[in-house]
Design an enzyme around this catalytic site. Structure first.
Site, mmCIF file in Angstrom:
data_model
loop_
_atom_site.group_PDB
_atom_site.id
_atom_site.type_symbol
_atom_site.label_atom_id
_atom_site.label_comp_id
_atom_site.label_asym_id
_atom_site.label_seq_id
_atom_site.Cartn_x
_atom_site.Cartn_y
_atom_site.Cartn_z
ATOM 1 N N LYS A 87 0.828 -1.209 0.000
ATOM 2 C CA LYS A 87 0.000 0.000 0.000
ATOM 3 C C LYS A 87 0.862 1.258 0.000
ATOM 4 O O LYS A 87 0.459 2.279 -0.549
ATOM 5 C CB LYS A 87 -0.999 -0.012 1.165
ATOM 6 C CG LYS A 87 -2.049 -1.099 0.984
ATOM 7 C CD LYS A 87 -3.421 -0.762 1.535
ATOM 8 C CE LYS A 87 -4.423 -1.798 1.036
ATOM 9 N NZ LYS A 87 -5.718 -1.808 1.659
ATOM 10 N N LYS A 122 -4.147 -11.036 -6.769
ATOM 11 C CA LYS A 122 -5.481 -11.272 -6.209
ATOM 12 C C LYS A 122 -6.515 -10.255 -6.704
ATOM 13 O O LYS A 122 -6.167 -9.104 -6.983
ATOM 14 C CB LYS A 122 -5.412 -11.301 -4.671
ATOM 15 C CG LYS A 122 -5.328 -9.954 -4.008
ATOM 16 C CD LYS A 122 -5.707 -10.021 -2.516
ATOM 17 C CE LYS A 122 -5.922 -8.598 -2.022
ATOM 18 N NZ LYS A 122 -6.684 -8.415 -0.853
ATOM 19 N N LYS A 138 -10.677 -4.920 -4.613
ATOM 20 C CA LYS A 138 -11.643 -3.822 -4.766
ATOM 21 C C LYS A 138 -11.012 -2.627 -5.468
ATOM 22 O O LYS A 138 -11.666 -1.878 -6.151
ATOM 23 C CB LYS A 138 -12.058 -3.297 -3.380
ATOM 24 C CG LYS A 138 -12.990 -4.146 -2.606
ATOM 25 C CD LYS A 138 -13.443 -3.348 -1.375
ATOM 26 C CE LYS A 138 -13.623 -4.228 -0.157
ATOM 27 N NZ LYS A 138 -12.596 -4.075 0.870
#
Ligand code: ATP
Ligand code: LTN
Length: 334
Positions: free
Chosen positions: A116, A200, A203
């Site tokens: 992130k 993966k 969202k």
């Protein structure tokens, strides 16, 4: 133990307009199976969400929508405790104490932090770094025995165990040591992106075709699956190197309840066109009842509010007990 049953705690961030098929198959669907056997506490992890900048009105709306998605997916508010993390101030208070028992080195090894902070290089805030300690507080406050999550969260649960063992080592048996509960990948614990089946489904995928949202209309689901990346072999088989096809077979298997072998047998001699059409239909069909229930629930905001208000009261009571115990142990005067 709550009511003689082992305790489960988990949570999802209200960070997107809707959950993805990965969130549903990797986490939520498994929670539904656990609701009779365990005392289950599920939160909406909105305090984690502000580690990335959010629009307040959107965050508010997404929080309520996520609660409706929990219930629409089959979690019964009579059997599970639902609450919003920010309703229970003990989470922030315990996180502060646990910070003082966590090393900077441990936090800098967390994969999610590395990912992130790379993706959001303009806002590497202290909250993003400290996120796993807040997650440890979430879990330990409820003395959870088990934490059902997708594979990507395993490292955070291992850190939670280390912090809890360290604390117990100094002060005695304060915290239950939680175990992760992660389904095997073939059961959906690691659903991959449709456009890049080596990473993966997420969202926050910038390519909208890579990700199926559980509230996507059927025609959108069918179209996204039709466009999914596969390979040039034209053989529906589950084996190494066929990431795209393996992922679609997993989705089909979880959506229909058939085993991977049964799924493969069904498509012997068929091309990818037929295969993808069947996966698309099955996925849309699996999500249809969830979408119907969701639309009904969203018409009744008073009901949703009553669910999180009463869940918040229960959560505050359980969390308050653990927090008071910890505060006494470390020598705080209350
Ligand atoms: P973001 O993209 O905002 O980081 P996310 O889609 O990764 O979000 P989270 O809110 O971090 O979702 O995760 C909620 C739950 O869903 C966690 O238990 C996580 O392990 C699980 N999960 C997320 N993505 C997948 C996936 N692709 N396959 C299986 N489980 C998943
Ligand atoms: N970090 C998790 C969400 C989360 C969570 C938790 C999961 C926050 N607190 C406690 C399980 C237990 C995520 O990003 N998926």
């Amino acid at each position: 133990m709550i009511n003689d049953k082992k305790v489960i705690l988990s949570g999802i961030q209200p960070s997107g307009d809707s959950l993805t098929l990965g969130n549903y198959m990797g986490a939520l669907k498994n929670w539904v199976k656990l609701q009779d056997e365990y005392s289950c506490v599920y939160m909406i992890a909105n305090m984690h969400t502000i580690t990335l900048r959010q629009e307040p009105a959107k965050l508010r709306a997404r929080t309520l929508s996520l609660l409706a998605q929990y219930i629409a997916a089959g979690l019964d508010p009579e059997k599970n405790v639902f609450f919003i993390q920010s309703q229970v101030s003990a989470h922030a208070e315990l996180a502060w104490i646990l910070n003082c028992y966590t090393q900077m080195g441990e936090l800098s090894r967390m994969t999610q932090f590395k990912d992130k902070s790379q993706k959001h290089a303009d806002n590497i805030n202290a909250g993003l770094f400290d996120y796993p300690v807040l997650m440890a507080a979430d879990i330990l406050l409820y003395q959870a025995d088990m934490v059902p999550v997708g594979k990507d969260q395993k490292q955070h649960i291992e850190l939670t165990r280390d912090i809890a063992q360290r604390f117990n080592g100094i002060y005695g048996d304060v915290f239950t040591i939680p175990d992760p509960y992660i389904a095997p990948p073939s059961a959906g614990s690691n659903i991959m992106g449709l456009q890049d089946p080596t990473s993966k489904m997420s969202k926050s995928d910038p390519n909208p075709n890579g990700c199926i949202y559980i509230l996507d209309p059927p025609e959108v689901i069918i179209r996204k699956i039709k466009r999914a990346v596969t390979d040039s072999e034209a053989e529906v088989a589950y084996r190494e190197g066929k990431d795209g096809v393996n992922n679609l077979l997993t989705i089909y298997s979880v959506a229909t309840g058939k085993s991977i072998d049964e799924a493969v047998a069904e498509f012997v001699g068929k091309g990818y066109g037929d295969f993808k059409a069947a996966v698309g239909e099955a996925t849309a069909e699996c999500l249809r009842p969830i979408q119907e229930k969701y639309n009904d629930l969203m018409k009744n905001k008073d009901y949703l509010e009553s669910v999180y208000r009463s869940g918040g009261d229960t959560a505050r009571r359980i969390a308050g007990r653990t927090l008071a115990k910890v505060q006494k142990k470390v020598g705080f005067i209350l």
